[in-house]
Write an enzyme that holds these catalytic residues in place. Sequence first.
Site, PDB file in Angstrom:
ATOM      1  N   ARG A 104       0.851  -1.365   0.025  1.00  0.00           N
ATOM      2  CA  ARG A 104       0.007  -0.008   0.102  1.00  0.00           C
ATOM      3  C   ARG A 104       0.803   1.316   0.025  1.00  0.00           C
ATOM      4  O   ARG A 104       0.442   2.219  -0.648  1.00  0.00           O
ATOM      5  CB  ARG A 104      -0.963   0.096   1.041  1.00  0.00           C
ATOM      6  CG  ARG A 104      -1.686   1.072   1.461  1.00  0.00           C
ATOM      7  CD  ARG A 104      -2.420   1.748   0.134  1.00  0.00           C
ATOM      8  NE  ARG A 104      -3.346   0.776  -0.516  1.00  0.00           N
ATOM      9  CZ  ARG A 104      -3.314   0.739  -2.102  1.00  0.00           C
ATOM     10  NH1 ARG A 104      -2.971   1.895  -2.702  1.00  0.00           N
ATOM     11  NH2 ARG A 104      -4.045  -0.339  -2.521  1.00  0.00           N
ATOM     12  N   LYS A 139       0.348  24.947  -3.749  1.00  0.00           N
ATOM     13  CA  LYS A 139      -0.792  24.419  -3.443  1.00  0.00           C
ATOM     14  C   LYS A 139      -0.763  22.757  -3.220  1.00  0.00           C
ATOM     15  O   LYS A 139      -0.922  22.280  -4.384  1.00  0.00           O
ATOM     16  CB  LYS A 139      -2.129  24.581  -4.273  1.00  0.00           C
ATOM     17  CG  LYS A 139      -2.473  26.014  -4.147  1.00  0.00           C
ATOM     18  CD  LYS A 139      -3.710  26.356  -5.179  1.00  0.00           C
ATOM     19  CE  LYS A 139      -3.934  27.874  -4.934  1.00  0.00           C
ATOM     20  NZ  LYS A 139      -5.106  28.297  -5.836  1.00  0.00           N
ATOM     21  N   LYS A 171       1.071  39.531  -3.818  1.00  0.00           N
ATOM     22  CA  LYS A 171      -0.364  39.050  -3.846  1.00  0.00           C
ATOM     23  C   LYS A 171      -1.468  40.308  -3.422  1.00  0.00           C
ATOM     24  O   LYS A 171      -0.882  41.044  -2.900  1.00  0.00           O
ATOM     25  CB  LYS A 171      -0.748  37.510  -3.631  1.00  0.00           C
ATOM     26  CG  LYS A 171       0.501  36.446  -4.115  1.00  0.00           C
ATOM     27  CD  LYS A 171      -0.167  35.077  -3.748  1.00  0.00           C
ATOM     28  CE  LYS A 171      -1.067  34.761  -4.779  1.00  0.00           C
ATOM     29  NZ  LYS A 171      -1.428  33.381  -4.702  1.00  0.00           N
ATOM     30  N   GLU A 201       0.928  40.195  -8.532  1.00  0.00           N
ATOM     31  CA  GLU A 201      -0.226  39.482  -9.045  1.00  0.00           C
ATOM     32  C   GLU A 201      -1.187  40.729  -9.437  1.00  0.00           C
ATOM     33  O   GLU A 201      -1.501  41.772  -8.509  1.00  0.00           O
ATOM     34  CB  GLU A 201      -0.932  38.648  -7.850  1.00  0.00           C
ATOM     35  CG  GLU A 201      -2.360  38.417  -8.207  1.00  0.00           C
ATOM     36  CD  GLU A 201      -2.855  37.466  -7.263  1.00  0.00           C
ATOM     37  OE1 GLU A 201      -3.286  36.336  -7.258  1.00  0.00           O
ATOM     38  OE2 GLU A 201      -3.363  38.281  -6.102  1.00  0.00           O
ATOM     39  N   ASP A 222      -4.061  37.340 -13.053  1.00  0.00           N
ATOM     40  CA  ASP A 222      -5.038  36.560 -12.268  1.00  0.00           C
ATOM     41  C   ASP A 222      -6.409  36.437 -12.731  1.00  0.00           C
ATOM     42  O   ASP A 222      -7.037  37.578 -12.591  1.00  0.00           O
ATOM     43  CB  ASP A 222      -4.966  36.642 -10.753  1.00  0.00           C
ATOM     44  CG  ASP A 222      -5.649  35.593  -9.930  1.00  0.00           C
ATOM     45  OD1 ASP A 222      -5.554  34.521 -10.259  1.00  0.00           O
ATOM     46  OD2 ASP A 222      -6.578  36.138  -9.141  1.00  0.00           O
TER      47      ASP A 222
END
Length: 293
Positions: A104, A139, A171, A201, A222
């Site tokens: 596994r 992410k 950002k 951004e 964006d």
Amino acid sequence: MTSLAPLPQIIMEPIVRSALLEDLGRAGDITSDAIIPADCKATLALNARQAGVVAGLDLVMFAFLLVDPGISIQLRCPEGGKVSAGQTIAIVNGPARSLLTAERTALNFLCKLSGIATATATLVNAVRGHNAKIVCTRKTTPGLRVLEKYAVRAGGGANHRFALDDAVLIKDNHIAIAGDIRTAIERARSAIGHMVKIEVEVDRLDQLEIALTAGVDAVLLDNMSVEGLAQAVAMVGGRAITEASGRVTRASAPAIAATGVDLISVGWLTHSAPILDIGLDMPADRNCNRHLN
């Protein structure tokens, strides 16, 4: 298939050890130990149950060999190679208990990373003929970022920054707290070293103009429309690297790439790409081979 440098052992081994310790718990594989005779040997095949791109074979080998150095592994497919449904990726042979104990953990790594590589390859193929590179983001699964970003490279993509200390990425929340784009850029430039690049951004052309005037290295465009991206690329005129992001799919990627952007960043490649279905199978005509003294 891409030319792919393997991850160093010093990076892979601790991650695989941690995964095995998590799975073995306090008493090990009590099911296999109870059912399978200690002297039973087996030969099993890692088979792809759907077509895709393979990534994570070194992790598979670590998973089996850390459980039992007596296991042998014969690879039938190279790292980063394409497989079809039903194709054998590798043959593993050794003590049956050990094979089942490691199964596994080995499959978790292989299925997950191959899924990321496969999804990346799909997008890379979608933008073929354009200059845009497919890149991943931060992410990622906590603790597995280096593996997931490696899998993106296995699929023909490229990596964005690995961590917060790689580069400055200003950002929307940074801008909101700083007060405006220019202030944020000026503060960043005064605080960093000369080797560190600055990306900002933006989601509007007026913001883009301010960022370009301030001399940033890259702009993150964006959630712009395709028309907006084309206008932004023309406005940049090669003065900065252009990166498009926001809800990129296999269907939308070609039109985004056609705007002339340099990069297309895709968060879902690492946070929610489906696994590639791979199984560890025993041929139906083979039984346990016990070595009796």
